[in-house]
Write a protein that holds these residues in place. Structure first.
Motif, PDB file in Angstrom:
ATOM      1  N   THR A 193       0.842  -1.180   0.000  1.00  0.00           N
ATOM      2  CA  THR A 193       0.000   0.000   0.000  1.00  0.00           C
ATOM      3  C   THR A 193       0.882   1.237   0.000  1.00  0.00           C
ATOM      4  N   SER A 194       0.448   2.269  -0.714  1.00  0.00           N
ATOM      5  CA  SER A 194       1.248   3.486  -0.806  1.00  0.00           C
ATOM      6  C   SER A 194       0.816   4.545   0.202  1.00  0.00           C
ATOM      7  N   PRO A 216       0.992 -12.170   4.388  1.00  0.00           N
ATOM      8  CA  PRO A 216       0.380 -10.873   4.124  1.00  0.00           C
ATOM      9  C   PRO A 216      -1.093 -10.757   4.513  1.00  0.00           C
ATOM     10  N   LEU A 217      -1.454  -9.544   4.899  1.00  0.00           N
ATOM     11  CA  LEU A 217      -2.844  -9.113   5.054  1.00  0.00           C
ATOM     12  C   LEU A 217      -3.073  -8.139   3.903  1.00  0.00           C
ATOM     13  N   VAL A 255      -3.383  -4.765  -2.673  1.00  0.00           N
ATOM     14  CA  VAL A 255      -2.147  -4.292  -2.049  1.00  0.00           C
ATOM     15  C   VAL A 255      -2.000  -4.901  -0.661  1.00  0.00           C
ATOM     16  N   GLN A 256      -0.761  -5.043  -0.233  1.00  0.00           N
ATOM     17  CA  GLN A 256      -0.500  -5.576   1.101  1.00  0.00           C
ATOM     18  C   GLN A 256      -0.550  -4.444   2.115  1.00  0.00           C
ATOM     19  N   VAL A 270       1.954  -2.014   7.302  1.00  0.00           N
ATOM     20  CA  VAL A 270       2.898  -1.836   6.199  1.00  0.00           C
ATOM     21  C   VAL A 270       3.048  -0.376   5.788  1.00  0.00           C
ATOM     22  N   SER A 271       1.952   0.395   5.849  1.00  0.00           N
ATOM     23  CA  SER A 271       2.025   1.796   5.413  1.00  0.00           C
ATOM     24  C   SER A 271       3.031   2.601   6.223  1.00  0.00           C
ATOM     25  N   ALA A 272       3.342   2.162   7.441  1.00  0.00           N
ATOM     26  CA  ALA A 272       4.303   2.869   8.281  1.00  0.00           C
ATOM     27  C   ALA A 272       5.743   2.603   7.850  1.00  0.00           C
TER      28      ALA A 272
END
Length: 275
Positions: free
Chosen positions: A149-150, A225-226, A236-237, A259-261
């Motif tokens: 994920t972005s 992954p989630l 996206v993960q 993941v975004s962090a």
């Protein structure tokens, strides 16, 4: 599906050096005995897929099974994204074998590769920052990658989690890839579950589960992954299976590395040829 500190369904990554050393020694002993059941278990929390279903063949071709009993996702043809607690105690990365491109790790058509190096998140101490990269000797070209994920927009809603972890607390790992659907649980509700959940790191972890229990990741799912579709429909993960108390218990959701962090940190590490 997987993991374990779930008894924790995954275990909370090790909280002190003594526990860390014990986990590392246990792992090395298992490897030396060539035990097929050997798996990383860093603490009191653990994860796997409970209450899910078998994954359709070809549905998640970027899923990777690691030989120590963890999952992962194909970030680059030569890199697997997994949980730090799965590899932090591994002294020789060449002891790790990765299998991908199949729901059945015993499939003769599966792609396999040994590892050459691991990169654990800088500053990882068992409390948050639970991500790592595994570099493969033989890149897995031809398999789709799972993009990260972005941003935070996809960090809410309904997610899918996949893995080869146990299908019941303290049970054996699943021989076939499984999948389950879980919902976002806000940080306050997650921390209010008590126990290890009071140590939730909101800026680095997100929670997901089913309020009544019965569906969760579990021992052996760690590192997997989630994921979910983003606003453009691209899968996206958003998380990495990290820890939880027990598996699929009412009021005790799974906890995932957010993941975004770490998207930028992971990209920087992936581009670094020195490790």
């Amino acid at each position: 599906m997987f993991a374990s500190p779930h008894t924790l369904h995954r275990a909370r990554p090790v909280r002190d050096l003594a526990l860390y050393l014990l986990a590392a020694v246990a792992f090395l002993i298992a490897v030396s005995l060539e035990s097929p059941a050997a798996q990383a278990d860093p603490g009191p929390r653990s994860p796997r897929i409970v209450g899910g279903t078998l994954a359709p063949p070809g549905e998640f071709p970027w899923m990777v099974r690691l030989s120590m009993g963890c999952g992962g996702s194909l970030y680059r043809p030569e890199l697997v994204l997994t949980a730090a607690h799965c590899v932090a105690g591994v002294e020789d990365p060449r002891s790790i074998t990765a299998t991908a491109g199949t729901v059945d790790p015993d499939d003769p058509e599966a792609l396999t590769s040994t590892a050459t190096a691991v990169h654990v998140a800088p500053g990882y101490d068992g409390m948050g920052r639970d991500w790592a990269l595994v570099r493969l000797k033989t890149p897995m070209h031809g398999l789709p990658l799972l993009p990260l994920t972005s941003g935070t927009a996809a960090d809410h809603g309904t997610f899918t989690v996949t893995g080869w972890g146990a299908t019941e607390p303290d049970g054996p790992q699943s021989p076939m890839l499984r999948m389950a659907t879980v919902d976002f649980v806000d940080d306050d509700t997650c921390a209010a579950a008590g126990g290890s959940y009071v140590d939730l790191v909101p800026e680095e972890e997100l929670c997901a589960g089913v309020p009544e229990g019965g569906v969760d990741s579990c021992q052996g799912d760690s590192g997997g992954p989630l994921f979910r579709p983003d606003a453009e429909g691209t899968v996206v993960q958003v998380g990495i299976v990290s820890w939880g108390e027990g598996c699929a218990e009412k009021g005790k959701p799974g906890v995932y590395t957010q993941v975004s962090a770490f998207t930028e940190e992971i990209a920087t590490a992936a581009a670094d040829p020195t490790w």
